[in-house]
Design a protein around this motif. Structure first.
Motif, PDB file in Angstrom:
ATOM      1  N   ILE A 111       0.853  -1.200   0.000  1.00  0.00           N
ATOM      2  CA  ILE A 111       0.000   0.000   0.000  1.00  0.00           C
ATOM      3  C   ILE A 111       0.886   1.245   0.000  1.00  0.00           C
ATOM      4  O   ILE A 111       1.870   1.317   0.746  1.00  0.00           O
ATOM      5  CB  ILE A 111      -0.922   0.025   1.234  1.00  0.00           C
ATOM      6  N   GLY A 112       0.531   2.229  -0.802  1.00  0.00           N
ATOM      7  CA  GLY A 112       1.259   3.490  -0.823  1.00  0.00           C
ATOM      8  C   GLY A 112       0.358   4.641  -1.211  1.00  0.00           C
ATOM      9  O   GLY A 112      -0.793   4.458  -1.587  1.00  0.00           O
ATOM     10  N   ARG A 113       0.917   5.847  -1.128  1.00  0.00           N
ATOM     11  CA  ARG A 113       0.164   7.049  -1.484  1.00  0.00           C
ATOM     12  C   ARG A 113       0.538   7.590  -2.853  1.00  0.00           C
ATOM     13  O   ARG A 113       0.089   8.666  -3.239  1.00  0.00           O
ATOM     14  CB  ARG A 113       0.360   8.120  -0.409  1.00  0.00           C
ATOM     15  N   ALA A 114       1.355   6.850  -3.584  1.00  0.00           N
ATOM     16  CA  ALA A 114       1.703   7.180  -4.965  1.00  0.00           C
ATOM     17  C   ALA A 114       1.792   5.884  -5.747  1.00  0.00           C
ATOM     18  O   ALA A 114       2.157   4.830  -5.204  1.00  0.00           O
ATOM     19  CB  ALA A 114       3.019   7.950  -5.030  1.00  0.00           C
ATOM     20  N   ILE A 155      -7.244  10.913   1.384  1.00  0.00           N
ATOM     21  CA  ILE A 155      -6.001  10.377   0.843  1.00  0.00           C
ATOM     22  C   ILE A 155      -6.327   9.311  -0.202  1.00  0.00           C
ATOM     23  O   ILE A 155      -7.224   8.493  -0.002  1.00  0.00           O
ATOM     24  CB  ILE A 155      -5.121   9.754   1.947  1.00  0.00           C
ATOM     25  N   THR A 156      -5.609   9.329  -1.311  1.00  0.00           N
ATOM     26  CA  THR A 156      -5.728   8.271  -2.310  1.00  0.00           C
ATOM     27  C   THR A 156      -4.643   7.236  -2.055  1.00  0.00           C
ATOM     28  O   THR A 156      -3.459   7.585  -1.943  1.00  0.00           O
ATOM     29  CB  THR A 156      -5.599   8.831  -3.730  1.00  0.00           C
ATOM     30  N   TYR A 157      -5.047   5.981  -1.952  1.00  0.00           N
ATOM     31  CA  TYR A 157      -4.118   4.887  -1.708  1.00  0.00           C
ATOM     32  C   TYR A 157      -4.025   3.986  -2.938  1.00  0.00           C
ATOM     33  O   TYR A 157      -5.010   3.801  -3.661  1.00  0.00           O
ATOM     34  CB  TYR A 157      -4.568   4.054  -0.503  1.00  0.00           C
ATOM     35  N   TYR A 158      -2.832   3.424  -3.139  1.00  0.00           N
ATOM     36  CA  TYR A 158      -2.575   2.515  -4.245  1.00  0.00           C
ATOM     37  C   TYR A 158      -2.209   1.155  -3.649  1.00  0.00           C
ATOM     38  O   TYR A 158      -1.341   1.074  -2.774  1.00  0.00           O
ATOM     39  CB  TYR A 158      -1.442   3.046  -5.120  1.00  0.00           C
ATOM     40  N   LEU A 159      -2.876   0.091  -4.109  1.00  0.00           N
ATOM     41  CA  LEU A 159      -2.688  -1.238  -3.537  1.00  0.00           C
ATOM     42  C   LEU A 159      -2.322  -2.235  -4.625  1.00  0.00           C
ATOM     43  O   LEU A 159      -2.878  -2.198  -5.729  1.00  0.00           O
ATOM     44  CB  LEU A 159      -3.953  -1.735  -2.840  1.00  0.00           C
ATOM     45  N   ALA A 160      -1.384  -3.123  -4.302  1.00  0.00           N
ATOM     46  CA  ALA A 160      -1.063  -4.255  -5.164  1.00  0.00           C
ATOM     47  C   ALA A 160      -0.805  -5.452  -4.266  1.00  0.00           C
ATOM     48  O   ALA A 160      -0.305  -5.305  -3.141  1.00  0.00           O
ATOM     49  CB  ALA A 160       0.150  -3.956  -6.035  1.00  0.00           C
ATOM     50  N   ALA A 161      -1.147  -6.641  -4.747  1.00  0.00           N
ATOM     51  CA  ALA A 161      -1.025  -7.844  -3.930  1.00  0.00           C
ATOM     52  C   ALA A 161      -0.141  -8.874  -4.624  1.00  0.00           C
ATOM     53  O   ALA A 161      -0.001  -8.873  -5.851  1.00  0.00           O
ATOM     54  CB  ALA A 161      -2.400  -8.440  -3.662  1.00  0.00           C
ATOM     55  N   ARG A 162       0.465  -9.750  -3.825  1.00  0.00           N
ATOM     56  CA  ARG A 162       1.187 -10.879  -4.388  1.00  0.00           C
ATOM     57  C   ARG A 162       1.150 -12.029  -3.382  1.00  0.00           C
ATOM     58  O   ARG A 162       0.995 -11.815  -2.177  1.00  0.00           O
ATOM     59  CB  ARG A 162       2.625 -10.525  -4.733  1.00  0.00           C
ATOM     60  N   SER A 163       1.262 -13.242  -3.881  1.00  0.00           N
ATOM     61  CA  SER A 163       1.317 -14.410  -3.004  1.00  0.00           C
ATOM     62  C   SER A 163       2.778 -14.806  -2.794  1.00  0.00           C
ATOM     63  O   SER A 163       3.664 -14.391  -3.542  1.00  0.00           O
ATOM     64  CB  SER A 163       0.529 -15.572  -3.608  1.00  0.00           C
ATOM     65  N   ILE A 177      -4.556  -1.322  -7.894  1.00  0.00           N
ATOM     66  CA  ILE A 177      -5.859  -0.681  -7.797  1.00  0.00           C
ATOM     67  C   ILE A 177      -5.715   0.581  -6.967  1.00  0.00           C
ATOM     68  O   ILE A 177      -4.801   0.719  -6.163  1.00  0.00           O
ATOM     69  CB  ILE A 177      -6.938  -1.613  -7.191  1.00  0.00           C
ATOM     70  N   ARG A 178      -6.595   1.521  -7.199  1.00  0.00           N
ATOM     71  CA  ARG A 178      -6.523   2.811  -6.528  1.00  0.00           C
ATOM     72  C   ARG A 178      -7.802   3.051  -5.754  1.00  0.00           C
ATOM     73  O   ARG A 178      -8.899   2.817  -6.253  1.00  0.00           O
ATOM     74  CB  ARG A 178      -6.331   3.931  -7.558  1.00  0.00           C
ATOM     75  N   ILE A 179      -7.685   3.514  -4.516  1.00  0.00           N
ATOM     76  CA  ILE A 179      -8.834   3.784  -3.660  1.00  0.00           C
ATOM     77  C   ILE A 179      -8.789   5.244  -3.245  1.00  0.00           C
ATOM     78  O   ILE A 179      -7.821   5.696  -2.643  1.00  0.00           O
ATOM     79  CB  ILE A 179      -8.814   2.910  -2.388  1.00  0.00           C
ATOM     80  N   SER A 180      -9.832   5.974  -3.592  1.00  0.00           N
ATOM     81  CA  SER A 180      -9.938   7.366  -3.152  1.00  0.00           C
ATOM     82  C   SER A 180     -10.846   7.403  -1.942  1.00  0.00           C
ATOM     83  O   SER A 180     -12.028   7.080  -2.026  1.00  0.00           O
ATOM     84  CB  SER A 180     -10.519   8.236  -4.271  1.00  0.00           C
ATOM     85  N   LEU A 181     -10.308   7.771  -0.798  1.00  0.00           N
ATOM     86  CA  LEU A 181     -11.051   7.682   0.452  1.00  0.00           C
ATOM     87  C   LEU A 181     -11.994   8.847   0.690  1.00  0.00           C
ATOM     88  O   LEU A 181     -12.624   8.910   1.723  1.00  0.00           O
ATOM     89  CB  LEU A 181     -10.067   7.591   1.628  1.00  0.00           C
ATOM     90  N   ASP A 182     -12.087   9.770  -0.229  1.00  0.00           N
ATOM     91  CA  ASP A 182     -12.923  10.940  -0.012  1.00  0.00           C
ATOM     92  C   ASP A 182     -14.194  10.905  -0.846  1.00  0.00           C
ATOM     93  O   ASP A 182     -14.797  11.934  -1.123  1.00  0.00           O
ATOM     94  CB  ASP A 182     -12.136  12.215  -0.325  1.00  0.00           C
ATOM     95  N   GLY A 183     -14.586   9.726  -1.287  1.00  0.00           N
ATOM     96  CA  GLY A 183     -15.848   9.587  -1.986  1.00  0.00           C
ATOM     97  C   GLY A 183     -15.688   9.535  -3.484  1.00  0.00           C
ATOM     98  O   GLY A 183     -14.750  10.076  -4.041  1.00  0.00           O
TER      99      GLY A 183
END
Length: 419
Positions: free
Chosen positions: A98-101, A130-138, A153-159
């Motif tokens: 998870i990161g902010r960029a 804050i907009t967060y950027y997420l990537a996953a791996r096994s 994927i990108r998640i914008s927490l402000d709606g």
């Protein structure tokens, strides 16, 4: 760092019948990321962008779907929950980066359980605004072998960005500035008042993150001069949403040349119930007046095409069509009341009255679109009366080929947003 919350931010891991393979002695996996989400009132809605393509890496398919989440306070954790991949003993855990960029990850959340991945993690540091950027791996048990990262994927927490309003529009192009920041806005405007009774279509073009152009275009057999009518519009960030009341919404687009015929447009995910669809031509490639037609609206998609005036050859160049699909529901969005509904198959050229079940303090903006094409003549929906309690709609045909304007009964969908 972890703590429980009553709501969950869900990752759903489903594995098809594919066998894992190795490359140079390391396990590699095919990751696929899809999206859905479940917001409440807009101040706490989470938006997720579905990746446009899949990285083809050898091995298993991992499906990641954001299903629902909501904070109980401004700094509540996001709970990540999934169904572990089965059938491969090498997979002993997962990492969520998870990161902010984009591509610059500041946190790594790790899930581990002997023999298989656990199904839950919490990200406690998430904050609205804050907009967060997420990537996953096994990974394997010893953390010496990892899959490639999933698509980010990108998640914008402000709606989810959404902007709506009502404008006075005539035949001249005018610029509309958004009051909300967008990255990839979808814009629909489908319904005008009848201050000027000449039949017309609504044209939208030049959509940018900060605004769009709009005008009224009379059908080609008329003189083209049109005085001001009132037009409502909705702009929404492209993507998929689920509201706190459970209603699902999708904003999307397509490009087509289909004229006087329709193509199938699919939703990114199946709706729980058939939504109401608003669709608008949002480019200006062809000079001829053109509008959209919709039919066969179902849980997985709908049919859509364009239509020119009846006297036309119905050969139109490719245009962009934006759409918003919204399940029938009432609730609150961006601190405004909203209502989405569908009429009986009774909307004709005569005024059809819709009484609102939502208590608006003032007349809401109104978008309406026929959900059927029972009548073959080119037509649009316009409103004659609108206040805080009711609106009257009717189907307005053009007269390029004949003077007849009677229209057989249709089903109309509508969206209301107001105080």
């Amino acid at each position: 760092m972890a703590r429980r919350t009553g709501r969950a931010f869900l990752f759903d891991f489903r594995t098809p019948n594919l066998k894992p393979k190795t490359r140079n002695g390391s396990a590699t996996f095919l990751w696929r990321v899809s999206m859905a989400c479940s917001p409440p009132t807009l101040s706490f809605v989470r938006k997720v962008f579905s990746p446009p393509s899949l990285p083809f890496i050898l091995g298993l398919t991992l499906v990641v779907a954001l299903l629902s989440f909501a904070p109980t306070s401004p700094a509540s954790p996001l709970t990540l929950t999934w169904e572990p991949v089965t059938g491969d003993s090498r997979i002993a855990g997962y990492e969520i980066h998870i990161g902010r960029a984009s591509g610059r990850y500041e946190w790594v959340l790790d899930a581990d359980q002997e023999g298989a991945a656990t199904d839950r993690l919490e990200f406690e540091s998430a904050e609205p605004g804050i907009t967060y950027y997420l990537a996953a791996r096994s990974r394997n048990h010893s953390r010496t072998q990892f899959s490639a990262f999933s698509k980010e994927i990108r998640i914008s927490l402000d709606g989810p960005p959404i902007d709506s309003g009502e404008l006075l529009v005539d035949d001249a192009w005018q610029w509309v500035s958004f009051q909300t920041a967008f990255t990839d806005p979808i814009v629909v405007a489908t319904t005008a008042s009848e201050s000027d009774s000449d039949p017309h279509v609504i044209r939208i073009a030049g959509i940018e993150p900060h605004g769009f152009w709009i005008r009224l275009q009379e059908w080609d057999y008329l003189d083209g001069r049109h005085t001001f009518d009132s037009v409502g519009y909705i702009a929404m960030e492209r993507g998929r949403y689920q509201l706190e009341n459970g209603a699902q919404v999708e904003a999307g687009r397509l490009v087509t040349t289909a004229t006087n015929r329709q193509i199938q447009a699919g939703f990114s995910q199946t709706f729980a119930s058939a939504p109401v669809v608003m669709a608008a031509v949002t480019s200006d490639q062809g000079t001829e007046a053109v509008t959209t037609e919709i039919q066969s609206v179902g849980r997985s998609g709908f049919s859509v095409g364009m239509i020119e005036q009846e006297a036309s050859d119905q050969q139109h160049v490719a245009e962009r069509i934006d759409f918003i699909a919204w399940e029938v529901s009432t609730g609150t969005i961006k601190h405004m009341q909203y209502a989405v509904g569908r009429t009986a198959a009774e909307v004709t050229h005569r005024p059809y009255e819709i009484r609102f079940n939502t208590a608006f303090r003032d007349a809401p903006l109104l978008l309406a679109h026929l959900q059927t094409t029972n009548g073959g003549d080119p037509a649009t929906v316009r409103w004659q009366t609108k206040n805080d309690k009711l609106a009257s709609l009717r189907v307005v045909e053009e007269q390029s080929l004949d003077a007849e304007t009677g229209h057989i009964p249709e089903t109309a969908g509508y969206i209301l947003i107001g105080p």
